[in-house]
Design a protein around this motif. Structure first.
Motif, PDB file in Angstrom:
ATOM      1  N   ASN A  12       0.831  -1.211   0.000  1.00  0.00           N
ATOM      2  CA  ASN A  12       0.000   0.000   0.000  1.00  0.00           C
ATOM      3  C   ASN A  12       0.865   1.260   0.000  1.00  0.00           C
ATOM      4  N   GLU A  13       2.115   1.111  -0.378  1.00  0.00           N
ATOM      5  CA  GLU A  13       3.057   2.226  -0.398  1.00  0.00           C
ATOM      6  C   GLU A  13       2.565   3.371  -1.296  1.00  0.00           C
ATOM      7  N   TRP A  14       1.791   3.027  -2.318  1.00  0.00           N
ATOM      8  CA  TRP A  14       1.275   4.029  -3.260  1.00  0.00           C
ATOM      9  C   TRP A  14       0.311   4.999  -2.597  1.00  0.00           C
TER      10      TRP A  14
END
Length: 138
Positions: A12-14
Motif C-alpha cells: 500500500n506504499e502508493w
C-alpha cells in the motif's frame, strides 16, 4: 501450469495520506477455472470470512467493466492482464496465473487498520487463510 490457487500481496506504499490509516499491504488469491467461486462477484459470496470481507473480484484479463463494482475499466487495460498483478509479491510457491483465472482480494483500509495491526506478516497470514477458504484442497 499447476491447477491450484496462487496467493500474493500488494504494498500500500502508493497510498500516502495522513488522513486515512491503513495496513502495509492488501492480500489477493487467484483461482483457476473450475473453482466454485470463479467468475463470482464479491457481492455474491457470503461464505468466506476474511478481514473486512472480500473487496476485490476481477478476471485476470480485464474486460470493459469491473465485475465487482460495475465501474468502467480504463480502456488502456481492456484485453490486458489485470494491473493488480503488476509488482505482485507472491507468497505461494506456485506463481503461474492463467489468463482465464479469477482474482479475489481484501484490503486493509478499514477503520482502525494501521501499519502495526496490519503489517506484512499479518496480511500474509490472512491471505493464506483466504486461499484456504477459496480452495480447501489447495
Amino acid at each position: 501450469m499447476e491447477n491450484k490457487a496462487v496467493a500474493f500481496i500488494k504494498s500500500n506504499e502508493w497510498f500516502k495520506s495522513a488522513m486515512v490509516g491503513h495496513g502495509t499491504h492488501n492480500g489477493y488469491v487467484a483461482v483457476p477455472p473450475g473453482n466454485k467461486y470463479h467468475r463470482m462477484s464479491y457481492f455474491d459470496i457470503d461464505d468466506i470470512s476474511v478481514h473486512g470481507g472480500i473487496t476485490f473480484s476481477e478476471p485476470v484479463m480485464s474486460g470493459e467493466e469491473s465485475i465487482g463494482s460495475k465501474r468502467k475499466i480504463n480502456p488502456k487495460y481492456v484485453g490486458k492482464r489485470n494491473p493488480i498483478l503488476d509488482d505482485a509479491e507472491f507468497i505461494t510457491d506456485n506463481t503461474e496465473i492463467g489468463d482465464d483465472w479469477w482474482i479475489f482480494g481484501f484490503d486493509t483500509f478499514h477503520h482502525g487498520d494501521d501499519e502495526y495491526n496490519w503489517d506484512k506478516q499479518i496480511v500474509i497470514q490472512e491471505t493464506m487463510y483466504l486461499m484456504e477458504q477459496l480452495c480447501p484442497t489447495t
